[in-house]
Scaffold this active site. Structure first.
Site, PDB file in Angstrom:
ATOM      1  CD  GLU A  59      41.891  45.883  43.573  1.00 32.90           C
ATOM      2  OE1 GLU A  59      42.481  47.005  43.115  1.00 32.90           O
ATOM      3  OE2 GLU A  59      42.393  44.880  44.024  1.00 32.90           O
ATOM      4  CE  LYS A 111      42.140  48.924  39.298  1.00 30.41           C
ATOM      5  NZ  LYS A 111      43.015  48.364  40.701  1.00 30.41           N
TER       6      LYS A 111
HETATM    7  C1  BGC Z   1      43.496  44.640  40.128  1.00 30.96           C
HETATM    8  C2  BGC Z   1      43.619  43.169  40.859  1.00 30.96           C
HETATM    9  C3  BGC Z   1      44.998  42.622  40.534  1.00 30.96           C
HETATM   10  C4  BGC Z   1      46.095  43.612  40.780  1.00 30.96           C
HETATM   11  C5  BGC Z   1      47.341  42.886  40.311  1.00 30.96           C
HETATM   12  C6  BGC Z   1      44.776  45.231  40.401  1.00 30.96           C
HETATM   13  O1  BGC Z   1      44.996  46.653  39.661  1.00 30.96           O
HETATM   14  O2  BGC Z   1      42.477  45.596  40.570  1.00 30.96           O
HETATM   15  O3  BGC Z   1      42.413  42.526  40.542  1.00 30.96           O
HETATM   16  O4  BGC Z   1      44.873  41.322  41.287  1.00 30.96           O
HETATM   17  O5  BGC Z   1      46.261  44.517  39.926  1.00 30.96           O
HETATM   18  O6  BGC Z   1      47.385  42.401  38.867  1.00 30.96           O
END
Ligand code: BGC
Length: 751
Positions: free
Chosen positions: A471, A571
């Site tokens: 992300e 990330k």
């Molecule tokens: C992550 C996602 C994840 C979400 C919930 C985020 O910080 O980047 O991949 O689905 O957290 O756990």
């Protein structure tokens, strides 16, 4: 006897109240209760949550899992001194969560400010046998002199989600001078929660009842002789109109439980827990006892967080342990949590997939709103299946501006992740019935989405403006993970369509065209796959400092998101995640090359990252590296950081602990409907035993450094050889793969 471990807290600290309230939370998949102490502490988050019970407080608000009225609190006064571990002195303190039965136990010897000592012992559990039942026992023993003990407890509906109230109090009653009952309706009028409580108090104790300011309470007082134990047992029944509960039925259920001793109710619950453990517990022979504890911890929470009572509920990113991510459901469920259930309790896995099937209308509506066909599942999901991702992230307090959350707009890989899970489910279970009734619809609708989402560029099809699992890299073209998973999605939809459906020539032609023309980023001469079209053109920076603070998103304090986007900063696992999910698409040397390239560029700010790196490292036959990643993944919640999980458990990370042990070290995977075994035990482990369910039969697999054995007759691949193993037969691993940590074993069997 399974001889399970437990989680212990050996001293009281006000700094870790919320962390331990999460780690030691109770859960049965229907309810979750944070392990807050009976006595309140300012600033802590107390919480009780019911799976699927969400509400949106106002127009601009986000739907959230409701924090229900609190029944755990107790205001305890001993000879007029208010019991609090922040007053007086704590002589001894011990708290323990017993993973075997889910009971939380605390024993404290407290020296009150008046100098007198009291022993306070508290126990509680949420029943795994009767999901609405919560029991606690508090025993107070004056150690120095006779004492006056007063306890006020009841149903406290002043509880909120950080100040947001979701429930209206619609009735409070006391029946027979014994049973307290509160009725609470969600402010949208959709659901009613009925909470009924009873305190069993010793004969001779005084009891009075009050209802004031959303608190319905019972005040109990008694004179207790020095050395005598004063015991109260509180039984609560938490039910919802959605499940057909009425005030009358709730009262009747509570009455039946309140007539039984605490120990009998606990034993009944412990039996239900034992059934779960029996066919699931992974046991490792390790030099490091924390490894077994981490596995037991993970499985305990997997059971505690997973709804088994309704296929309209799924698993939130924080389970039922806290309000992080507002109780929403992400791809975490299908990719990180479902495999455990698939291999141990297939019925539960099927239910979790059904949750997505029930929510297809919401996903179809979202696709249509965005100009696509098929189903575009919400990045964050709750009860209705609508998109629940908040529009904006936290406010920047220097600029007063809010950053838009892009995931709902572009993090579309979730659609293919769900399809991946449907296919994986079928590979493991061969459940034609599910595939016909639900699986096929999920596959077809997700495939239609991808086909409509692709754009044509120079005769090729591409996927533009997406966010992959990483992300920190937004709005890119041809994210490798997304493209490969979308390809897999359409390929599997086509396959099952041809097997289970009456052929739709138009769909078949469109699917074949998509599969033939979609860009699949290929590995370069070094084996490297570009994360997306622009990734390799971006600069890198030294991430040592941020990696040292991983999980905290510290990089965003120094760089804006836009700046991070323009650098090679991940990330979480992205190409490595792709390598993990679709291993047969890549060679062993490609797995290694991408692991080595991307890991130094990955901060691991997401808890979904570490264990996946560990599994890929194990598949590269690098036991040391794999073990390091796995152990670090185990510390995401359990590590020393005092606020690591204040908002709730990292649900996906618990699933990943199991994945790391089973798919990584044991090397047990299912490919094209067949079992494969490629063990890679760390030097610290001499054995691992993995129970799993294979085509309706419970099997136990044991791997030592030299041998492998199974408790049932099974045909599987060990390394590159297909063998049929008889129950109890001991196979020397060297005959198949050299040694369990030897090299050259990742070669795919050609099946
Ligand atoms: C992550 C996602 C994840 C979400 C919930 C985020 O910080 O980047 O991949 O689905 O957290 O756990």
């Amino acid at each position: 006897m399974l001889n399970l471990t437990s989680l212990e807290e050996s001293s009281f600290s006000p700094h870790t109240l919320d962390k331990f309230a999460t780690l030691m939370a109770a859960g049965n998949g229907f309810l979750g209760v944070r392990a807050s102490h009976e006595e309140p502490y300012t600033g802590q988050t107390r919480g009780m949550y019911m799976a699927g019970l969400y509400h949106r407080a106002g127009q601009g608000e986000t739907t959230e899992l409701i924090n229900l009225p609190d029944v755990q609190h107790m205001h305890i006064e001993l000879d007029g001194e208010i019991f609090s571990l922040l007053a007086g002195r704590v002589e001894t303190y011990h708290r323990e969560l017993d993973f075997a039965c889910g009971e939380l136990r605390r024993t404290v010897v407290w020296v009150a400010p008046n100098g007198r000592r009291y022993r306070i012992a508290c126990q509680r559990f949420l029943s795994m046998a009767q999901f609405s039942l919560l029991c606690s026992r508090v025993v107070i023993t004056p150690l120095d002199e006779d004492a006056r003990v007063s306890i006020a407890t009841g149903i406290d509906a002043t509880q909120t989600n950080s100040g947001r109230q979701h429930l209206d109090e619609i009735s409070v009653r006391v029946f027979d001078q014994r049973y307290l009952q509160g009725g609470y309706r969600t402010q949208d009028g959709q659901d009613e929660v009925i909470i009924t409580s009873h305190c069993a108090v010793p004969a001779g104790a005084g009891s009075r009842f009050f209802a004031k300011n959303r608190r319905l309470s019972q005040h109990i007082s008694a004179d207790v002789r020095c050395g005598d134990a004063f015991e109260i047992v509180k039984t609560s029944w938490i039910a919802c109109s959605r499940d057909g509960a009425t005030p009358e039925s709730a009262l009747a259920s509570l009455t039946a439980c309140a007539e039984q001793p605490y120990d009998a109710l606990l034993a009944e619950s412990a039996q239900a827990w034992a059934r779960r453990w029996q066919h699931s517990r992974v046991q490792v022979g390790s030099q490091n006892p924390e490894d077994q504890r981490a596995l037991d911890f993970a499985l305990y929470h997997l059971f505690a967080m997973t709804p088994t009572h309704s296929e309209r509920c799924s698993i939130a990113a924080k389970g039922l342990t806290g309000e992080g991510y507002k109780g929403h459901i992400f791809w975490d469920t299908e990719v990180f949590l479902l495999p455990f259930f698939q291999m141990t309790q297939p019925d539960v896995a099927r239910q979790l997939l059904s949750y997505r099937w029930h929510n297809l209308p919401g996903a179809q509506a979202k696709a249509q709103r965005n100009g696509y066909e098929g189903a575009l599942f919400p990045w964050e999901s709750a009860w209705s299946g609508e998109e629940e991702t908040p529009e904006f992230a936290a406010i920047n307090i220097r600029t007063g501006l809010r950053q838009k959350v892009a995931s709902a707009l572009a993090e579309h890989h979730l659609v293919a992740d769900i399809a991946w899970a449907v296919d994986a489910w079928y590979q493991t279970t061969r459940d034609d019935d599910f595939m016909r009734k639900q699986g096929l619809a999920l596959l077809m609708e997700s495939a239609r989405f991808w086909i409509s989402r692709a754009v044509e560029v120079n005769g090729q099809l591409e996927l533009h403006d997406v966010i992959g699992p990483d992300e920190y890299t937004e709005h890119v073209n041809n994210n490798a993970y997304t493209n490969y998973l979308a390809h897999h999605n359409v390929a599997r939809a086509l396959h099952f369509h041809q097997h289970f459906d009456s052929p739709d020539a138009a769909f078949i032609a469109r699917a074949e065209n998509f599969l033939a023309r979609l860009t699949l980023p290929q590995a370069d001469e070094n084996g490297l796959i570009a994360q997306d079209d622009s990734f390799f053109s971006k600069p890198t920076i030294d991430l040592t400092r941020y990696k040292a603070q991983q999980g905290t998103q510290a990089i965003l304090l120094d760089y804006s998101r836009a700046e991070v986007n323009e650098m090679q900063i991940l990330k979480q696992a992205d190409v490595v995640m792709l390598n993990y999910l679709l291993p047969s698409r890549f060679t062993p040397s490609q797995l290694a090359a991408n692991l080595d390239y991307y890991e130094p560029r990955t901060i691991h700010d997401s808890s979904l990252s570490k264990a996946i790196h560990g599994i890929v490292a194990a598949r590269c036959q690098r036991p040391e590296q794999a073990y390091r990643f796995w152990q670090e993944a185990c510390l995401i919640d359990l590590g020393p950081e005092p606020h690591s999980c204040d908002d709730g458990i990292h649900a996906a990370a618990t699933g990943a602990i199991w994945l790391g042990a089973v798919q990584g070290f044991a090397g047990l995977t299912v490919r094209e409907g067949e079992l494969h075994l490629n063990p890679c035990l760390p030097a610290e482990w001499h054995s691992i035993t993995v129970p799993f369910c294979w085509q309706g039969e419970h099997v136990e697999l044991t791997i030592t450094r030299q041998e492998v054995s199974l408790s049932a007759r099974l045909t599987l691949w060990i390394g590159a050889q297909k063998v049929t193993v008889e129950p109890g037969q001991i196979l020397p691993l060297a005959a198949f793969i050299g040694s369990v940590t030897g090299s050259g074993t990742t070669q795919e069997a050609n099946v």
